[in-house]
Design a protein around this motif. Structure first.
Motif, PDB file in Angstrom:
ATOM      1  N   PRO A  31       0.800  -1.238   0.000  1.00  0.00           N
ATOM      2  CA  PRO A  31       0.000   0.000   0.000  1.00  0.00           C
ATOM      3  C   PRO A  31       0.829   1.283   0.000  1.00  0.00           C
ATOM      4  CG  PRO A  31      -0.963  -1.592   1.497  1.00  0.00           C
ATOM      5  CD  PRO A  31       0.360  -2.176   1.069  1.00  0.00           C
ATOM      6  N   LEU A  32       0.630   2.077  -1.048  1.00  0.00           N
ATOM      7  CA  LEU A  32       1.303   3.374  -1.184  1.00  0.00           C
ATOM      8  C   LEU A  32       0.328   4.417  -1.706  1.00  0.00           C
ATOM      9  CD1 LEU A  32       4.758   2.298  -2.711  1.00  0.00           C
ATOM     10  CD2 LEU A  32       4.358   3.183  -0.403  1.00  0.00           C
ATOM     11  N   GLU A  55       1.053   2.035  -5.797  1.00  0.00           N
ATOM     12  CA  GLU A  55       1.350   0.619  -6.032  1.00  0.00           C
ATOM     13  C   GLU A  55       0.517   0.041  -7.165  1.00  0.00           C
ATOM     14  OE1 GLU A  55      -2.155   0.480  -3.191  1.00  0.00           O
ATOM     15  OE2 GLU A  55      -0.447   1.812  -3.628  1.00  0.00           O
ATOM     16  N   LYS A  56      -0.622   0.674  -7.462  1.00  0.00           N
ATOM     17  CA  LYS A  56      -1.511   0.195  -8.516  1.00  0.00           C
ATOM     18  C   LYS A  56      -1.421   1.023  -9.794  1.00  0.00           C
ATOM     19  CE  LYS A  56      -4.831  -1.677  -5.189  1.00  0.00           C
ATOM     20  NZ  LYS A  56      -6.223  -1.639  -4.683  1.00  0.00           N
ATOM     21  N   GLY A  57      -0.511   1.968  -9.830  1.00  0.00           N
ATOM     22  CA  GLY A  57      -0.338   2.789 -11.018  1.00  0.00           C
ATOM     23  C   GLY A  57      -1.381   3.874 -11.167  1.00  0.00           C
ATOM     24  N   GLU A 115      -3.638   9.551  -9.598  1.00  0.00           N
ATOM     25  CA  GLU A 115      -3.786  10.394  -8.421  1.00  0.00           C
ATOM     26  C   GLU A 115      -3.613   9.513  -7.190  1.00  0.00           C
ATOM     27  OE1 GLU A 115      -7.398  12.609  -8.436  1.00  0.00           O
ATOM     28  OE2 GLU A 115      -7.013  13.537 -10.385  1.00  0.00           O
ATOM     29  N   ILE A 116      -2.852   9.976  -6.216  1.00  0.00           N
ATOM     30  CA  ILE A 116      -2.585   9.165  -5.031  1.00  0.00           C
ATOM     31  C   ILE A 116      -3.118   9.865  -3.783  1.00  0.00           C
ATOM     32  CG2 ILE A 116      -0.621   7.989  -6.050  1.00  0.00           C
ATOM     33  CD1 ILE A 116       1.222   9.852  -4.506  1.00  0.00           C
ATOM     34  N   THR A 117      -3.315   9.086  -2.726  1.00  0.00           N
ATOM     35  CA  THR A 117      -3.939   9.604  -1.505  1.00  0.00           C
ATOM     36  C   THR A 117      -2.938   9.837  -0.378  1.00  0.00           C
ATOM     37  OG1 THR A 117      -4.446   7.359  -0.755  1.00  0.00           O
ATOM     38  CG2 THR A 117      -6.131   8.485  -2.078  1.00  0.00           C
ATOM     39  N   VAL A 118      -1.658   9.703  -0.660  1.00  0.00           N
ATOM     40  CA  VAL A 118      -0.624   9.978   0.329  1.00  0.00           C
ATOM     41  C   VAL A 118       0.312  11.044  -0.211  1.00  0.00           C
ATOM     42  CG1 VAL A 118      -0.713   7.646   1.288  1.00  0.00           C
ATOM     43  CG2 VAL A 118       0.890   8.156  -0.577  1.00  0.00           C
ATOM     44  N   ASP A 119       1.091  11.622   0.670  1.00  0.00           N
ATOM     45  CA  ASP A 119       2.085  12.598   0.241  1.00  0.00           C
ATOM     46  C   ASP A 119       3.115  11.922  -0.663  1.00  0.00           C
ATOM     47  OD1 ASP A 119       4.875  14.086   0.793  1.00  0.00           O
ATOM     48  OD2 ASP A 119       3.224  15.501   1.105  1.00  0.00           O
TER      49      ASP A 119
END
Length: 321
Positions: free
Chosen positions: A285-286, A290-292, A295-299
C-alpha cells in the motif's frame, strides 16, 4: 526519513552521502555496507518500474528516479501506462529524450506485446529498438478454454518464435515474466516450454522471484536452475502469507520484510554468474501508487521514501549474499 535534501542532490553526491544518512535507519545494519563493494559485488543495476510513478509525467518521474539513485526507468508502454501503444511512434522517442535529459535512462519497457500480427506490437518493438531500449516485457498468455493446455502452449510458443525473429531484425530482446496464478507461466516448466525453440539471444524470461516463491514454494531453486540460461531481466518485490477471515492470502510487503529469501536467491545468481538488469516493483500500500494510479492519496514524499528504502535494502542484501 533522510535529513538532507536528496531530492535536489546530484546522483553521485547522493551515493557518497547515503552511507552517513542510513545510520539513523533501523532497516540498515551497517551504515556504509550498501556501497562498500569490491568488483565482484558491484551494486545491482536497478530500474524503477514507472507504474509506481504514474502520478507524475515522464520527465518528472525520470528526475525522481535519478535522484533516488536508480539506474533508470522500466517504462510502462501499454494501456493505462505512461505511453499508450497507439501513440508509441510519436511519444516514446520524446519520452526517452526527456528521460535522458532528466539524468536517467530507459533500458527496459513493460508492454502487452504478444503477436507480430498486431500492428501496435510491431510499432512498439521497432520504435523502442530505434531509441535504445534493450529489453521489453511481453504480455501474459492465457490458456484457451476450447483447447488442451499443451495445444495452448504450442500456439504461444509459435507466437514467441515469430516475435524472436522480429526482435532479431531490430536488435531488441523480449522477456516473458513468470507470474503466480493460472495464466501460462505460473510454473517454471510452462515458461521453459514457451522458450524451448525461440532463439535465446532474442527472447527469454523476466524472472520474478516473488511470483516464483508464491507458486513454487520450496522448489523455487529448481525453477531458477531450470530457467537460468533464459534470464534476461529480473523483477524484485516481496510478500508474505496472511490469514484473513479464516482464509490465507498473499500480502505484498517492502523488500526484506516478507518471505522472499533474497540472500539465498542472490547467492545463486552470483553462483550462476548472473547479474541482469532489475525492475523494482512496490506493490504494497502506497496510496494508489502501487496500482499505477494517476492520483494518489498519500504525500508524494511517502512514496519516494519507500522507493529509496527498498533500493537501499536490495543493494545491502546483494552485497551480503
Amino acid at each position: 526519513m533522510l535529513n538532507f535534501d536528496y531530492m535536489n542532490m546530484p546522483r553521485r553526491e547522493f551515493i557518497k552521502n547515503v552511507g552517513a544518512a542510513v545510520i539513523a535507519m533501523p532497516w540498515i545494519t551497517s551504515p556504509f555496507s550498501i556501497f562498500n563493494f569490491d568488483k565482484s559485488d558491484d551494486p545491482l543495476e536497478v530500474h524503477l518500474f514507472s507504474k509506481h510513478l504514474q502520478f507524475l509525467d515522464i520527465k518528472e518521474a525520470a528526475r525522481i528516479a535519478a535522484k533516488l539513485g536508480f539506474e533508470g526507468l522500466d517504462l510502462t508502454v501499454r494501456p493505462k501506462g505512461h505511453i499508450l501503444p497507439e501513440n508509441v511512434e510519436t511519444e516514446l522517442p520524446q519520452a526517452i529524450q526527456d528521460i535522458k535529459e532528466a539524468g536517467s535512462s530507459c533500458k527496459m519497457i513493460t508492454t502487452t506485446i504478444s503477436d507480430v500480427k498486431n500492428t501496435d506490437d510491431l510499432k512498439i518493438i521497432k520504435t523502442a529498438a530505434e531509441n535504445g531500449v534493450e529489453f521489453y516485457r511481453s504480455d501474459w498468455f492465457k490458456y484457451h478454454k476450447d483447447r488442451s493446455m499443451q495445444e495452448s502452449i504450442d500456439i504461444y510458443q509459435q507466437q514467441i518464435n515469430e516475435l524472436g525473429e522480429v526482435n532479431k531484425q531490430y536488435g531488441i530482446t523480449g522477456c516473458y515474466q513468470n507470474h503466480a496464478g493460472t495464466s501460462i507461466g505460473s510454473t517454471f516448466w510452462e515458461v521453459k516450454q514457451l522458450l524451448e525453440t525461440v532463439n535465446p539471444d532474442w527472447f527469454g524470461t523476466q524472472y520474478d522471484i516473488r511470483h516464483a516463491m508464491v507458486d513454487g514454494g520450496l522448489s523455487w531453486e529448481n525453477g531458477l536452475r531450470l530457467l537460468k540460461d533464459h534470464i534476461k531481466t529480473i523483477v524484485l518485490k516481496d510478500f508474505k502469507w496472511k490469514k484473513t477471515n479464516g482464509k490465507w492470502e498473499v500480502v505484498n510487503v517492502p523488500i526484506g520484510e516478507g518471505m522472499v529469501d533474497f540472500k539465498s536467491y542472490f547467492k545463486l545468481l552470483k553462483d550462476y554468474d548472473l547479474k541482469p538488469p532489475v525492475s523494482l516493483h512496490l506493490e504494497y500500500p502506497l496510496g494508489g501508487a502501487e496500482k499505477g494510479k494517476s492520483e494518489i492519496t498519500v504525500d508524494k514524499q511517502f512514496v519516494f521514501d519507500a522507493m529509496q528504502k527498498d533500493l537501499a535494502t536490495v543493494q545491502q542484501l546483494w552485497q551480503e549474499a
